[in-house]
Scaffold this motif. Structure first.
Motif, mmCIF file in Angstrom:
data_model
loop_
_atom_site.group_PDB
_atom_site.id
_atom_site.type_symbol
_atom_site.label_atom_id
_atom_site.label_comp_id
_atom_site.label_asym_id
_atom_site.label_seq_id
_atom_site.Cartn_x
_atom_site.Cartn_y
_atom_site.Cartn_z
ATOM 1 N N ILE A 2 62.458 52.594 46.269
ATOM 2 C CA ILE A 2 61.985 52.446 48.329
ATOM 3 C C ILE A 2 60.950 52.120 48.607
ATOM 4 C CG2 ILE A 2 63.692 53.626 49.413
ATOM 5 C CD1 ILE A 2 62.409 56.475 48.891
ATOM 6 N N THR A 3 60.308 51.635 49.047
ATOM 7 C CA THR A 3 58.670 50.742 48.503
ATOM 8 C C THR A 3 58.074 52.177 49.325
ATOM 9 O OG1 THR A 3 59.112 49.477 50.646
ATOM 10 C CG2 THR A 3 58.983 48.325 48.430
ATOM 11 N N ASN A 4 58.346 52.770 50.155
ATOM 12 C CA ASN A 4 57.592 52.878 51.226
ATOM 13 C C ASN A 4 57.359 54.686 50.451
ATOM 14 O OD1 ASN A 4 59.703 53.887 52.320
ATOM 15 N ND2 ASN A 4 59.073 53.016 54.126
ATOM 16 N N VAL A 308 54.293 61.571 57.165
ATOM 17 C CA VAL A 308 53.682 60.377 56.642
ATOM 18 C C VAL A 308 54.838 59.535 57.102
ATOM 19 C CG1 VAL A 308 52.693 58.340 55.934
ATOM 20 C CG2 VAL A 308 51.503 60.898 55.672
ATOM 21 N N LEU A 309 55.842 58.982 56.662
ATOM 22 C CA LEU A 309 56.883 57.617 56.634
ATOM 23 C C LEU A 309 57.264 57.917 58.033
ATOM 24 C CD1 LEU A 309 59.464 56.026 56.009
ATOM 25 C CD2 LEU A 309 61.058 58.525 55.114
ATOM 26 N N TYR A 310 57.841 59.128 58.910
ATOM 27 C CA TYR A 310 58.118 59.094 59.491
ATOM 28 C C TYR A 310 57.151 59.414 61.380
ATOM 29 C CZ TYR A 310 62.808 60.237 58.346
ATOM 30 O OH TYR A 310 64.327 60.333 57.634
ATOM 31 N N ARG A 311 55.758 59.343 61.224
ATOM 32 C CA ARG A 311 54.911 59.008 61.279
ATOM 33 C C ARG A 311 54.424 57.301 62.174
ATOM 34 N NH1 ARG A 311 54.208 63.931 62.156
ATOM 35 N NH2 ARG A 311 52.367 65.489 62.370
ATOM 36 N N ASP A 312 55.500 56.702 61.683
ATOM 37 C CA ASP A 312 55.651 55.094 61.387
ATOM 38 C C ASP A 312 57.016 54.788 61.566
ATOM 39 O OD1 ASP A 312 54.158 52.975 61.236
ATOM 40 O OD2 ASP A 312 54.165 52.843 59.670
ATOM 41 N N THR A 313 56.769 53.790 63.116
ATOM 42 C CA THR A 313 57.877 53.716 63.576
ATOM 43 C C THR A 313 58.373 52.504 62.716
ATOM 44 O OG1 THR A 313 57.464 52.479 65.249
ATOM 45 C CG2 THR A 313 58.278 54.306 65.748
ATOM 46 N N SER A 314 57.686 51.899 61.616
ATOM 47 C CA SER A 314 58.112 49.981 61.274
ATOM 48 C C SER A 314 58.225 50.543 59.692
ATOM 49 C CB SER A 314 56.783 49.700 61.393
ATOM 50 O OG SER A 314 55.281 50.032 60.502
ATOM 51 N N SER A 315 57.587 52.347 59.988
ATOM 52 C CA SER A 315 57.879 52.341 58.470
ATOM 53 C C SER A 315 59.444 52.863 58.171
ATOM 54 C CB SER A 315 57.515 53.924 58.023
ATOM 55 O OG SER A 315 55.657 52.657 57.108
ATOM 56 N N VAL A 316 59.970 53.611 58.786
ATOM 57 C CA VAL A 316 61.458 54.267 59.001
ATOM 58 C C VAL A 316 62.369 52.686 59.422
ATOM 59 C CG1 VAL A 316 62.649 55.507 60.987
ATOM 60 C CG2 VAL A 316 59.914 56.425 60.171
ATOM 61 N N LYS A 317 62.047 52.272 60.238
ATOM 62 C CA LYS A 317 62.819 51.422 60.634
ATOM 63 C C LYS A 317 62.938 50.036 58.739
ATOM 64 C CE LYS A 317 64.548 46.789 62.752
ATOM 65 N NZ LYS A 317 63.069 46.072 64.448
#
Length: 329
Positions: A2-4, A308-317
């Motif tokens: 996973i990249t993020n 941090v991941l869940y703060r950013d909707t684009s990262s979650v998607k």
């Protein structure tokens, strides 16, 4: 990979690149401390009974039998599964399922799983004559560290009428609706192990997110049942590790020490220290290649990266879409 989220990629020896139909013998165990932060009720739905309890041996050294409160396996994963499905629904990643009445969106307990979404592929599904997927998230009953007498209480409650009294404002007759509930008191600790089998790094991150985002368990969860899940350790291995009960017994011994009775409430740091000690001791008995334990600063990095991941909707998607790409078309 996973990249993020970088930290989990370091353990690719125990994680798959993509979903496999064949068992690969790669296990990831999440050691979780579940701490009640409000009154909580764990019981069998519709049974009319009180809390679920079991009589078990108190510890490994302390061999007296005691009664412990139990959180059944389904009561745990069902909450976390719904938390994950909310996320999939938000990003339109639940698929359409075919039924005798046509197509409908994938939903739990409707006999219409899509068999394609992350939830179906990870937590499992079954349809008569239409395929099945065994859950790759395995769990079992979780036990309270302390005995029933120490971690439970009872409360009587009544149902008042519109006028706020126990008398019917229309007939002036007294209400007979007086009941009693048995509940687990706040600051009670339960120990649980969720074992993930043959998962990818993305799927592991998804499950960790579901655990840390879930906060209400048990009956009457709209007014009680607040629980904080503490991810205490992650163990990578090629065999399933010890059981919830064995872990609870080892931790009980270490917390009891030379005292006649367990302290209550227990401090989180004491529980976590006893859990670390018990984990080290129990893993010595595991018949497998040397297990890898993630805790301390590295585990904190896993938690921080999850936040941090869940703060950013684009990262979650992007994470969810990346997980999906590993499934059969």
């Amino acid at each position: 990979m996973i990249t993020n989220v970088s930290i989990l990629n370091q353990y690719d020896d125990y994680l798959l690149d993509r979903y496999s139909n064949f068992p690969r013998g790669r296990y990831v165990s999440l050691l979780i401390v579940r701490k009640t932060e409000s009154e909580t009720i764990f019981r069998t739905e519709g049974s009319g009974e009180g809390l679920v309890k079991e009589t078990v041996i108190a510890g490994i050294q302390n061999t007296k039998p005691i009664r412990r409160v139990v959180i059944s396996k389904r009561k745990q994963t069902a909450v976390e599964r719904r938390a994950g499905r909310e996320l999939l629904r938000e990003y339109s990643l639940l698929k359409m399922a075919k039924t005798s009445k046509g197509e409908q969106i994938c939903a739990l307990n409707t006999n219409a799983p899509c068999g394609k979404c992350i939830d179906c592929m990870l937590y499992g599904y079954a349809v008569g004559g239409g395929g099945a997927q065994k859950s790759r998230v395995m769990t079992e009953d979780a036990y309270s560290i302390g005995p029933v007498a120490q971690v439970t209480d009872r409360r009587t409650f009544n149902a008042t009428f519109d006028n706020g009294t126990m008398r019917n404002p229309l007939t002036n007759e007294p209400s007979t609706s007086i009941n009693e509930d048995e509940f687990v008191v706040p600051e009670t600790h339960f120990l649980d192990i969720e074992t993930l089998k043959d998962v990818t790094a993305g799927e592991l991150q998804y499950v960790i997110g579901n655990v840390l985002r879930s906060s209400r368990y048990g009956a009457i969860s709209s007014r009680m049942g607040k629980i904080r899940n503490i991810l205490a350790a992650i163990v990578f291995s090629d065999a399933e590790i010890f059981s919830n009960l064995e872990l609870t017994q080892f931790v009980y011994d270490r917390l009891l020490g030379d005292k006649d009775e367990l302290d209550f409430p227990l401090a989180d740091e004491d529980v976590l220290a006893a859990l670390d000690n018990a984990t080290d001791e129990l893993l010595k008995r595991l018949v497998s290649r040397t297990p890898v334990i993630v805790r301390g600063d590295i585990l904190q990095q896993v938690r921080d990266e999850t936040v941090v991941l869940y703060r950013d909707t684009s990262s979650v998607k992007a994470l969810l879409e990346e997980i999906e790409q590993g499934y059969p078309a």
